[in-house]
Scaffold this motif. Structure first.
Motif, PDB file in Angstrom:
ATOM      1  N   SER A  14       0.838  -1.206   0.000  1.00  0.00           N
ATOM      2  CA  SER A  14       0.000   0.000   0.000  1.00  0.00           C
ATOM      3  C   SER A  14       0.866   1.246   0.000  1.00  0.00           C
ATOM      4  CB  SER A  14      -0.934   0.008   1.220  1.00  0.00           C
ATOM      5  OG  SER A  14      -1.852  -1.047   1.151  1.00  0.00           O
ATOM      6  N   THR A  15       1.850   1.256   0.853  1.00  0.00           N
ATOM      7  CA  THR A  15       2.760   2.399   0.929  1.00  0.00           C
ATOM      8  C   THR A  15       3.472   2.602  -0.407  1.00  0.00           C
ATOM      9  OG1 THR A  15       3.103   2.029   3.287  1.00  0.00           O
ATOM     10  CG2 THR A  15       4.759   3.350   2.155  1.00  0.00           C
ATOM     11  N   GLU A  57      -8.534  -4.714  -3.406  1.00  0.00           N
ATOM     12  CA  GLU A  57      -9.516  -5.406  -2.552  1.00  0.00           C
ATOM     13  C   GLU A  57      -9.313  -5.060  -1.080  1.00  0.00           C
ATOM     14  OE1 GLU A  57     -11.149  -9.455  -4.042  1.00  0.00           O
ATOM     15  OE2 GLU A  57      -8.972  -9.458  -4.418  1.00  0.00           O
ATOM     16  N   HIS A  58      -8.074  -5.005  -0.672  1.00  0.00           N
ATOM     17  CA  HIS A  58      -7.738  -4.648   0.711  1.00  0.00           C
ATOM     18  C   HIS A  58      -8.213  -3.222   1.026  1.00  0.00           C
ATOM     19  CE1 HIS A  58      -5.414  -4.727   4.417  1.00  0.00           C
ATOM     20  NE2 HIS A  58      -4.786  -3.627   4.055  1.00  0.00           N
ATOM     21  N   GLN A  59      -8.000  -2.319   0.093  1.00  0.00           N
ATOM     22  CA  GLN A  59      -8.427  -0.932   0.290  1.00  0.00           C
ATOM     23  C   GLN A  59      -9.954  -0.825   0.351  1.00  0.00           C
ATOM     24  OE1 GLN A  59      -6.386   1.706   1.028  1.00  0.00           O
ATOM     25  NE2 GLN A  59      -4.909   0.040   1.161  1.00  0.00           N
ATOM     26  N   ILE A  60     -10.647  -1.633  -0.432  1.00  0.00           N
ATOM     27  CA  ILE A  60     -12.114  -1.634  -0.390  1.00  0.00           C
ATOM     28  C   ILE A  60     -12.603  -2.104   0.968  1.00  0.00           C
ATOM     29  CG2 ILE A  60     -14.199  -2.720  -1.339  1.00  0.00           C
ATOM     30  CD1 ILE A  60     -12.634  -2.756  -4.065  1.00  0.00           C
ATOM     31  N   ILE A  62     -10.993  -1.830   3.821  1.00  0.00           N
ATOM     32  CA  ILE A  62     -10.704  -0.734   4.756  1.00  0.00           C
ATOM     33  C   ILE A  62     -11.725   0.385   4.567  1.00  0.00           C
ATOM     34  CG2 ILE A  62      -9.046   1.092   5.327  1.00  0.00           C
ATOM     35  CD1 ILE A  62      -6.812  -0.944   4.563  1.00  0.00           C
ATOM     36  N   PHE A  63     -12.021   0.707   3.315  1.00  0.00           N
ATOM     37  CA  PHE A  63     -13.002   1.748   2.996  1.00  0.00           C
ATOM     38  C   PHE A  63     -14.362   1.417   3.611  1.00  0.00           C
ATOM     39  CE2 PHE A  63     -16.530   3.178   0.367  1.00  0.00           C
ATOM     40  CZ  PHE A  63     -16.293   4.536   0.265  1.00  0.00           C
ATOM     41  N   PHE A  64     -14.826   0.185   3.424  1.00  0.00           N
ATOM     42  CA  PHE A  64     -16.149  -0.183   3.922  1.00  0.00           C
ATOM     43  C   PHE A  64     -16.195  -0.124   5.450  1.00  0.00           C
ATOM     44  CE2 PHE A  64     -19.633  -3.135   5.006  1.00  0.00           C
ATOM     45  CZ  PHE A  64     -20.663  -2.451   4.382  1.00  0.00           C
ATOM     46  N   THR A  65     -15.148  -0.547   6.099  1.00  0.00           N
ATOM     47  CA  THR A  65     -15.079  -0.457   7.564  1.00  0.00           C
ATOM     48  C   THR A  65     -15.159   0.997   8.009  1.00  0.00           C
ATOM     49  OG1 THR A  65     -13.783  -2.490   7.697  1.00  0.00           O
ATOM     50  CG2 THR A  65     -13.652  -0.990   9.587  1.00  0.00           C
ATOM     51  N   GLU A  66     -14.422   1.864   7.320  1.00  0.00           N
ATOM     52  CA  GLU A  66     -14.453   3.281   7.662  1.00  0.00           C
ATOM     53  C   GLU A  66     -15.823   3.899   7.370  1.00  0.00           C
ATOM     54  OE1 GLU A  66     -11.925   7.345   6.869  1.00  0.00           O
ATOM     55  OE2 GLU A  66     -10.923   5.407   6.692  1.00  0.00           O
ATOM     56  N   LEU A  67     -16.451   3.466   6.284  1.00  0.00           N
ATOM     57  CA  LEU A  67     -17.791   3.950   5.950  1.00  0.00           C
ATOM     58  C   LEU A  67     -18.774   3.594   7.062  1.00  0.00           C
ATOM     59  CD1 LEU A  67     -19.798   5.210   3.917  1.00  0.00           C
ATOM     60  CD2 LEU A  67     -20.008   2.925   2.891  1.00  0.00           C
ATOM     61  N   GLN A  68     -18.729   2.358   7.517  1.00  0.00           N
ATOM     62  CA  GLN A  68     -19.622   1.930   8.598  1.00  0.00           C
ATOM     63  C   GLN A  68     -19.387   2.737   9.878  1.00  0.00           C
ATOM     64  OE1 GLN A  68     -18.590  -2.299   8.321  1.00  0.00           O
ATOM     65  NE2 GLN A  68     -20.756  -2.702   7.924  1.00  0.00           N
ATOM     66  N   LYS A  69     -18.140   3.052  10.164  1.00  0.00           N
ATOM     67  CA  LYS A  69     -17.817   3.843  11.358  1.00  0.00           C
ATOM     68  C   LYS A  69     -18.286   5.291  11.222  1.00  0.00           C
ATOM     69  CE  LYS A  69     -13.702   1.262  12.721  1.00  0.00           C
ATOM     70  NZ  LYS A  69     -12.238   1.295  12.820  1.00  0.00           N
ATOM     71  N   SER A  70     -18.387   5.776   9.981  1.00  0.00           N
ATOM     72  CA  SER A  70     -18.766   7.172   9.732  1.00  0.00           C
ATOM     73  C   SER A  70     -20.265   7.409   9.761  1.00  0.00           C
ATOM     74  CB  SER A  70     -18.236   7.612   8.358  1.00  0.00           C
ATOM     75  OG  SER A  70     -16.847   7.494   8.302  1.00  0.00           O
TER      76      SER A  70
END
Length: 188
Positions: A14-15, A57-60, A62-70
Motif C-alpha cells: 500500500s505504501t 480489494e484490501h483498500q475496499i 478498509i473503505f467499507f469499515t471506515e464507511l460503517q464507522k462514519s
C-alpha cells in the motif's frame, strides 16, 4: 502464516503503490522493504498485477469499515449517500498515485478493475441499495442494486475528470450528491 505474510505484504505494498504509483512500484523494492524474497511475493500474489488487485480489494475492505464507522443511526439516506461519496472522493485524493496512471492510460480502467475483482463491492452495493430504497420506495431490490452500480460509475466519472483536469475533487462532493439524489427521487 500465509495470511499473516499476505497481510503484512499488502500493508507494505500500500505504501509503495501510494507513493510511487503502479508503474513505478518495483516488486524488488517491496521485497527488500518487507524483508522477503521476490519469489515469496510472486508465490502469494502470482504477479505484480495480482498484487495490485489484492491491494485494491484490501483498500475496499478498509473503505467499507471506515464507511460503517462514519455512519450514525440518526443519519438519513441522503446523509449516508453523502458520507459515501465524500469518503470515496477522499480515498481517491489520498491514493491518487496508486490509481492515476492506470486511469489516465486506460479509459476503461474502472470497468476493468471491477471485472477483475471477485465482487468486493457487493457489500457497498447493498449498503447503497438500502439508501436508494429509502429515498424512493418504488424501487425494487434489483433496481436499487442497479442504481448502486450507476452511482459507482457516476462517481468514478468525477474521479476521471479530476485526474484529467487536476482540480479539487473534494469540492465536487455536494454537486455529485445533489445530482444523483435528484435522479433517485425523480426530480425534474
Amino acid at each position: 502464516m500465509h495470511e499473516l505474510k499476505k497481510e503484512l505484504l499488502l500493508k507494505e505494498a500500500s505504501t509503495h503503490f501510494e507513493e510511487a504509483g503502479y508503474e513505478q512500484m518495483k516488486v524488488a523494492d517491496l521485497a527488500k522493504a518487507a524483508g522477503v524474497s521476490i519469489g515469496t511475493i510472486y508465490a502469494i500474489f502470482d504477479s505484480k498485477e495480482g498484487l495490485y488487485m489484492a491491494y485494491i480489494e484490501h483498500q475496499i475492505d478498509i473503505f467499507f469499515t471506515e464507511l460503517q464507522k462514519s455512519i450514525t443511526s440518526d443519519d438519513d439516506a441522503e446523509k449516508r449517500i453523502r458520507t459515501y461519496i465524500n469518503l470515496k472522493f477522499s480515498y481517491y485524493t489520498q491514493k491518487r498515485k496508486a490509481i492515476e496512471q492506470g486511469a489516465k492510460n486506460n479509459p476503461l480502467f474502472f470497468n476493468t478493475l471491477y471485472s477483475e475483482l471477485s465482487n468486493p463491492f457487493q457489500k457497498i452495493y447493498l449498503f447503497l441499495s438500502e439508501c436508494f430504497r429509502e429515498l424512493n420506495p418504488e424501487l425494487d431490490q434489483g433496481q436499487a442494486i442497479r442504481m448502486a452500480f450507476v452511482l459507482n460509475g457516476f462517481s468514478d466519472g468525477y474521479v476521471s475528470q479530476w485526474l484529467e483536469l487536476q482540480d479539487d475533487l473534494m469540492s465536487r462532493v455536494d454537486e455529485a450528491c445533489s445530482l444523483f439524489i435528484c435522479m433517485i427521487k425523480g426530480c425534474k
